[in-house]
Write a protein that holds these residues in place. Structure first.
Motif, PDB file in Angstrom:
ATOM      1  N   LEU A  77      14.876   8.834  -4.145  1.00 54.14           N
ATOM      2  CA  LEU A  77      14.948   8.449  -2.453  1.00 54.14           C
ATOM      3  C   LEU A  77      14.652   7.054  -2.727  1.00 54.14           C
ATOM      4  CD1 LEU A  77      13.100  11.791  -1.949  1.00 54.14           C
ATOM      5  CD2 LEU A  77      15.945  10.963  -1.622  1.00 54.14           C
ATOM      6  N   VAL A  78      13.683   6.439  -2.578  1.00 51.93           N
ATOM      7  CA  VAL A  78      12.767   5.098  -2.976  1.00 51.93           C
ATOM      8  C   VAL A  78      13.695   4.048  -3.717  1.00 51.93           C
ATOM      9  CG1 VAL A  78      10.998   3.900  -2.696  1.00 51.93           C
ATOM     10  CG2 VAL A  78      10.960   6.266  -2.319  1.00 51.93           C
ATOM     11  N   GLY A  79      14.491   4.133  -5.524  1.00 53.82           N
ATOM     12  CA  GLY A  79      14.246   3.311  -5.356  1.00 53.82           C
ATOM     13  C   GLY A  79      13.153   2.988  -6.738  1.00 53.82           C
ATOM     14  N   PHE A  80      12.044   3.399  -6.868  1.00 54.53           N
ATOM     15  CA  PHE A  80      11.217   2.613  -7.664  1.00 54.53           C
ATOM     16  C   PHE A  80      10.170   3.829  -7.404  1.00 54.53           C
ATOM     17  CE2 PHE A  80      10.134   0.627  -3.659  1.00 54.53           C
ATOM     18  CZ  PHE A  80       8.976   1.077  -2.971  1.00 54.53           C
ATOM     19  N   GLU A  81       9.185   3.854  -8.050  1.00 59.18           N
ATOM     20  CA  GLU A  81       7.724   4.872  -8.989  1.00 59.18           C
ATOM     21  C   GLU A  81       6.084   4.547  -8.309  1.00 59.18           C
ATOM     22  OE1 GLU A  81       8.937   8.036 -11.074  1.00 59.18           O
ATOM     23  OE2 GLU A  81      10.425   8.305  -9.971  1.00 59.18           O
ATOM     24  N   HIS A  82       6.513   2.991  -8.034  1.00 55.40           N
ATOM     25  CA  HIS A  82       5.091   2.112  -8.504  1.00 55.40           C
ATOM     26  C   HIS A  82       4.836   2.308  -7.354  1.00 55.40           C
ATOM     27  CE1 HIS A  82       8.214  -0.718  -7.737  1.00 55.40           C
ATOM     28  NE2 HIS A  82       7.159  -1.107  -6.451  1.00 55.40           N
ATOM     29  N   LEU A  83       3.665   2.093  -6.850  1.00 54.60           N
ATOM     30  CA  LEU A  83       2.304   2.344  -5.147  1.00 54.60           C
ATOM     31  C   LEU A  83       3.512   0.562  -5.193  1.00 54.60           C
ATOM     32  CD1 LEU A  83      -0.774   3.228  -6.460  1.00 54.60           C
ATOM     33  CD2 LEU A  83       1.300   4.213  -5.954  1.00 54.60           C
ATOM     34  N   PRO A  84       3.441   0.485  -3.538  1.00 57.66           N
ATOM     35  CA  PRO A  84       3.953   0.066  -2.693  1.00 57.66           C
ATOM     36  C   PRO A  84       3.070  -1.586  -2.692  1.00 57.66           C
ATOM     37  CG  PRO A  84       3.580   1.278  -1.148  1.00 57.66           C
ATOM     38  CD  PRO A  84       3.754   2.435  -2.700  1.00 57.66           C
ATOM     39  N   SER A  85       3.671  -2.662  -3.583  1.00 57.80           N
ATOM     40  CA  SER A  85       2.699  -3.328  -3.506  1.00 57.80           C
ATOM     41  C   SER A  85       2.004  -4.451  -2.608  1.00 57.80           C
ATOM     42  CB  SER A  85       2.050  -4.242  -4.701  1.00 57.80           C
ATOM     43  OG  SER A  85       3.739  -4.456  -5.220  1.00 57.80           O
ATOM     44  N   ASN A  86       3.898  -5.036  -2.101  1.00 61.72           N
ATOM     45  CA  ASN A  86       4.475  -5.735  -1.163  1.00 61.72           C
ATOM     46  C   ASN A  86       5.019  -5.003   0.066  1.00 61.72           C
ATOM     47  OD1 ASN A  86       6.797  -5.315  -1.207  1.00 61.72           O
ATOM     48  ND2 ASN A  86       6.795  -6.524  -3.991  1.00 61.72           N
ATOM     49  N   ASP A  87       4.967  -6.736   0.729  1.00 56.33           N
ATOM     50  CA  ASP A  87       6.270  -5.900   2.012  1.00 56.33           C
ATOM     51  C   ASP A  87       7.392  -4.958   1.901  1.00 56.33           C
ATOM     52  OD1 ASP A  87       3.671  -6.665   3.994  1.00 56.33           O
ATOM     53  OD2 ASP A  87       4.693  -8.660   3.675  1.00 56.33           O
ATOM     54  N   GLU A  88       8.496  -5.883   0.867  1.00 61.28           N
ATOM     55  CA  GLU A  88       9.570  -5.780   0.642  1.00 61.28           C
ATOM     56  C   GLU A  88       9.303  -4.354   0.326  1.00 61.28           C
ATOM     57  OE1 GLU A  88      11.329  -7.614  -2.332  1.00 61.28           O
ATOM     58  OE2 GLU A  88      13.081  -6.671  -1.641  1.00 61.28           O
ATOM     59  N   ASP A  89       8.649  -3.954  -0.591  1.00 61.07           N
ATOM     60  CA  ASP A  89       8.384  -1.985  -0.809  1.00 61.07           C
ATOM     61  C   ASP A  89       7.414  -1.283   0.147  1.00 61.07           C
ATOM     62  OD1 ASP A  89       9.146  -3.250  -3.823  1.00 61.07           O
ATOM     63  OD2 ASP A  89       6.676  -2.669  -4.527  1.00 61.07           O
ATOM     64  N   ARG A  90       7.450  -2.022   0.777  1.00 63.45           N
ATOM     65  CA  ARG A  90       6.536  -1.109   1.773  1.00 63.45           C
ATOM     66  C   ARG A  90       7.170  -0.816   2.825  1.00 63.45           C
ATOM     67  NH1 ARG A  90       1.087  -3.479   0.616  1.00 63.45           N
ATOM     68  NH2 ARG A  90       1.876  -5.156   1.665  1.00 63.45           N
TER      69      ARG A  90
END
Ligand SMILES: [Zn+2]
Length: 216
Positions: free
Chosen positions: A58-71
């Motif tokens: 769904l998100v394309g990644f599974e790490h915790l969002p760590s920057n604005d783009e991830d968030r």
């Protein structure tokens, strides 16, 4: 003729045991990128869907969002899931409208609660899926970079769970569930759907090419 029938019955029993295994696999919380499970239960006019998916689908990644783009990506996915009536669609005659959405994921928790280290524990708990037997099957090709380290680095994997409640004015007209969701989330390759309705149990593996489960 006799031989053909025998071959057919062998083929059927093999495919049944494969299905049984897959089902068991799913119920143990297997985490296989590209694959998700969805349960549908009809209870009177309430139709509930429960989705359990690797976050990667769904998100394309599974790490915790760590920057604005991830968030921003996580927020966009969360918003899309909250519009569940554009992801799951029912026979129009059943008159189903979305009532409530509940979402749960370490990624969403981190989004709201960045400073806490609580989510580290939660994250490891999500990680009870390490020993996929099917690593070599090619399902993971898009994620080789992290799957290679998968047994050492905890917290690399995370799921998203969603519960979506619909209220249907004429639930007896519910004949099919279709998943436009595949259009919104191309990394979602297959969804194993189990449905319990007044007409019994229904199950299928749905894909973008075959996104509809008959509930008749
Ligand atoms: Zn994963």
């Amino acid at each position: 003729m006799r031989r053909t029938l025998l071959a057919l019955s062998v083929a059927l029993s093999v495919s049944q045991s494969v299905l049984a295994e897959e089902h068991q696999h799913a119920s143990l919380g297997a985490h296989e990128h590209g694959v998700a499970s969805l349960n549908l239960v009809v209870d009177g006019s309430l139709v509930s869907l429960e989705l359990d998916s690797p976050a990667a689908n769904l998100v394309g990644f599974e790490h915790l969002p760590s920057n604005d783009e991830d968030r921003a990506t996580v927020a966009r996915v969360k918003a899309a899931l909250e519009q569940a009536d554009t992801l799951f669609s029912f026979t129009p005659a059943a008159g189903c409208t979305l009532q409530q959405v509940e979402l749960e994921s370490p990624l969403f928790a981190a989004h709201e609660d960045e400073d806490s280290d609580e989510h580290e524990h939660e994250h490891e708990h999500e990680h009870e899926h390490e020993h996929h037997d099917d690593h070599a099957s090619g399902e993971h090709e898009q994620h080789d970079d992290h799957d290679d380290h998968h047994d050492h680095e905890h917290g690399e994997h995370a799921d998203i769970e969603g519960r979506f409640d619909f209220n249907c004015s004429t639930p007896e007209r519910l004949e099919a569930l279709t998943l436009p969701l595949f259009n919104s989330f191309p990394a979602m390759q297959r969804i194993q759907v189990q449905a319990i309705t007044t007409s019994g149990q229904h199950g299928a593996v749905l894909t973008a090419d075959q996104p509809t489960l008959s509930l008749d």
